[in-house]
Design a protein around this motif. Sequence first.
Motif, mmCIF file in Angstrom:
data_model
loop_
_atom_site.group_PDB
_atom_site.id
_atom_site.type_symbol
_atom_site.label_atom_id
_atom_site.label_comp_id
_atom_site.label_asym_id
_atom_site.label_seq_id
_atom_site.Cartn_x
_atom_site.Cartn_y
_atom_site.Cartn_z
ATOM 1 N N GLY A 279 0.833 -1.203 0.000
ATOM 2 C CA GLY A 279 0.000 0.000 0.000
ATOM 3 C C GLY A 279 0.864 1.248 0.000
ATOM 4 N N GLY A 280 0.285 2.321 -0.467
ATOM 5 C CA GLY A 280 0.959 3.610 -0.361
ATOM 6 C C GLY A 280 2.060 3.879 -1.374
ATOM 7 N N VAL A 281 2.215 2.974 -2.344
ATOM 8 C CA VAL A 281 3.272 3.184 -3.346
ATOM 9 C C VAL A 281 2.805 4.096 -4.482
ATOM 10 C CG1 VAL A 281 4.423 0.985 -2.845
ATOM 11 C CG2 VAL A 281 2.677 1.083 -4.647
ATOM 12 N N GLY A 282 1.526 4.470 -4.443
ATOM 13 C CA GLY A 282 1.013 5.364 -5.476
ATOM 14 C C GLY A 282 0.248 4.639 -6.567
ATOM 15 N N LYS A 283 -0.295 3.489 -6.233
ATOM 16 C CA LYS A 283 -1.071 2.717 -7.210
ATOM 17 C C LYS A 283 -2.267 3.505 -7.712
ATOM 18 C CE LYS A 283 -3.268 -0.206 -5.032
ATOM 19 N NZ LYS A 283 -4.360 0.786 -4.897
ATOM 20 N N THR A 284 -3.028 4.124 -6.791
ATOM 21 C CA THR A 284 -4.202 4.886 -7.206
ATOM 22 C C THR A 284 -3.785 6.098 -8.038
ATOM 23 O OG1 THR A 284 -5.368 4.163 -5.234
ATOM 24 C CG2 THR A 284 -6.288 6.055 -6.375
ATOM 25 N N THR A 285 -2.729 6.756 -7.612
ATOM 26 C CA THR A 285 -2.210 7.902 -8.370
ATOM 27 C C THR A 285 -1.869 7.477 -9.796
ATOM 28 O OG1 THR A 285 -1.319 8.825 -6.338
ATOM 29 C CG2 THR A 285 -0.380 9.641 -8.391
ATOM 30 N N ASP B 68 -10.588 -0.176 -4.611
ATOM 31 C CA ASP B 68 -9.700 -0.178 -3.443
ATOM 32 C C ASP B 68 -10.523 0.021 -2.177
ATOM 33 O OD1 ASP B 68 -7.808 0.187 -1.503
ATOM 34 O OD2 ASP B 68 -6.543 1.517 -2.685
ATOM 35 N N ASN C 135 7.035 4.015 -9.333
ATOM 36 C CA ASN C 135 6.535 5.331 -8.938
ATOM 37 C C ASN C 135 7.437 5.922 -7.859
ATOM 38 O OD1 ASN C 135 4.787 7.571 -8.847
ATOM 39 N ND2 ASN C 135 3.640 6.676 -7.148
ATOM 40 N N ASP D 181 8.663 10.199 -11.496
ATOM 41 C CA ASP D 181 9.456 10.747 -10.404
ATOM 42 C C ASP D 181 8.580 11.215 -9.256
ATOM 43 O OD1 ASP D 181 11.817 10.164 -11.543
ATOM 44 O OD2 ASP D 181 12.418 12.227 -11.976
ATOM 45 N N ASP E 267 7.296 13.959 -6.966
ATOM 46 C CA ASP E 267 7.120 15.372 -7.294
ATOM 47 C C ASP E 267 5.928 15.899 -6.505
ATOM 48 O OD1 ASP E 267 6.368 17.759 -8.510
ATOM 49 O OD2 ASP E 267 6.818 17.055 -10.544
HETATM 50 N N1 LIG Z 1 5.035 10.400 -7.940
HETATM 51 C C1 LIG Z 1 4.565 10.933 -6.810
HETATM 52 N N2 LIG Z 1 5.116 12.062 -6.287
HETATM 53 C C2 LIG Z 1 4.648 12.609 -5.140
HETATM 54 N N3 LIG Z 1 3.652 12.097 -4.406
HETATM 55 C C3 LIG Z 1 3.076 10.978 -4.875
HETATM 56 C C4 LIG Z 1 3.483 10.331 -6.087
HETATM 57 N N4 LIG Z 1 2.707 9.233 -6.277
HETATM 58 C C5 LIG Z 1 1.849 9.198 -5.251
HETATM 59 N N5 LIG Z 1 2.046 10.228 -4.406
HETATM 60 C C6 LIG Z 1 1.330 10.521 -3.160
HETATM 61 O O1 LIG Z 1 1.538 9.436 -2.269
HETATM 62 C C7 LIG Z 1 0.359 9.151 -1.531
HETATM 63 C C8 LIG Z 1 -0.061 7.696 -1.744
HETATM 64 O O2 LIG Z 1 -0.471 7.540 -3.097
HETATM 65 P P1 LIG Z 1 -1.702 6.618 -3.499
HETATM 66 O O3 LIG Z 1 -2.883 6.893 -2.636
HETATM 67 O O4 LIG Z 1 -1.852 6.733 -4.958
HETATM 68 O O5 LIG Z 1 -1.091 5.212 -3.115
HETATM 69 P P2 LIG Z 1 -1.750 3.759 -3.178
HETATM 70 O O6 LIG Z 1 -0.651 2.840 -3.484
HETATM 71 O O7 LIG Z 1 -2.911 3.760 -4.091
HETATM 72 O O8 LIG Z 1 -2.233 3.581 -1.721
HETATM 73 P P3 LIG Z 1 -3.296 2.522 -1.149
HETATM 74 O O9 LIG Z 1 -3.583 1.541 -2.233
HETATM 75 O O10 LIG Z 1 -2.564 1.955 0.011
HETATM 76 O O11 LIG Z 1 -4.500 3.339 -0.807
HETATM 77 C C9 LIG Z 1 -0.677 10.159 -2.004
HETATM 78 O O12 LIG Z 1 -0.696 11.243 -1.136
HETATM 79 C C10 LIG Z 1 -0.175 10.593 -3.372
HETATM 80 O O13 LIG Z 1 -0.577 11.899 -3.712
#
Ligand SMILES: Nc1ncnc2c1ncn2[C@@H]1O[C@H](COP(=O)(O)OP(=O)(O)OP(=O)(O)O)[C@@H](O)[C@H]1O
Length: 277
Positions: free
Chosen positions: A29-35, A57, A188, A224, A226
């Motif tokens: 989790g939290g690696v930015g998958k949703t982003t 999710d 990411n 990157d 950012d």
């Molecule tokens: N490339 C990036 N640069 C800066 N911040 C980022 C980047 N990608 C994601 N983030 C930030 O990191 C946080 C986690 O991202 P995100 O919610 O997409 O993760 P996730 O893997 O979908 O989390 P989960 O599945 O556990 O909910 C968010 O605040 C998002 O804005």
Amino acid sequence: MAHGHAPAPPAPLPLRGIRHIVAVGSGKGGVGKTTVAVNLSIALSKLGYKVGLIDADIYGPNVPTMLGATRQPNIVGENTIEPLTAHGVKFISIGLIAPGDKPMVMRGPMLHQIIRQFLTQVAWGELDFLLVDLPPGTGDVVISLVQTVPLTGAVVVSTGSSVALEDARKALGMFAQVNVEVMGLVENMSQMTLPDGTIMDIFGAGATEQTAKQFKLPFLGSIDMDPHVREGGDRGLPAALAGGATKRGQEFIAIAEKVAARSKEIAESTEDVLEIS
Ligand SMILES: Nc1ncnc2c1ncn2[C@@H]1O[C@H](COP(=O)(O)OP(=O)(O)OP(=O)(O)O)[C@@H](O)[C@H]1O
């Protein structure tokens, strides 16, 4: 399972009008998958494709916030859900069905019903891509998904850190187990360029590409780290909206092009197999 005597579940059926269904998973989790799922949807739409996104999710249904549309969807006709549209992307989210700050506590069968409903009872119309943002980890949602529809493939998102990659490998194992082709890995939060131009490597940039090589899987690209990506997500204006005008926009477009190309290849090779058999 092969030796069980339970009746076989109905075979997964393609959804009419939807060309490719692509899961976006991560392991950790939290690696930015949703982003990545949100920005990839926008980048694909910028390339001219018709795109839908399912936010499955259950632990963090953040797609509505990231796309800047959080109203409840309308029900049309008997029991068809109208997807919301933001920035050219149609979407539906588990967060729209159960809004608020309460966590989703659900048993498997209910979750399965919701996933089925998101696939079959949403008025998606014609789509080139329907992306599915999975919860982190390995589990129920993927099983519901593959039991309901055939997937073109999956994109696995990781950072370069060893712990994230450890979990990403588990996600690769899970997709292999359920016979979903991994289209490739995305790194990411790869590097970060500071205002003075110094490059900082936070999570171990490049390690995701190495992992892709080890597993003989395509590497789809990196994004990157950012602050604009985070701000864009929080404000409902994802970074990919800038298209080719910014570095992050370019990174998302490059990944979208690869996903589109891989989807086409996979679909063509499956058609060949169907013709032969
Ligand atoms: N490339 C990036 N640069 C800066 N911040 C980022 C980047 N990608 C994601 N983030 C930030 O990191 C946080 C986690 O991202 P995100 O919610 O997409 O993760 P996730 O893997 O979908 O989390 P989960 O599945 O556990 O909910 C968010 O605040 C998002 O804005």
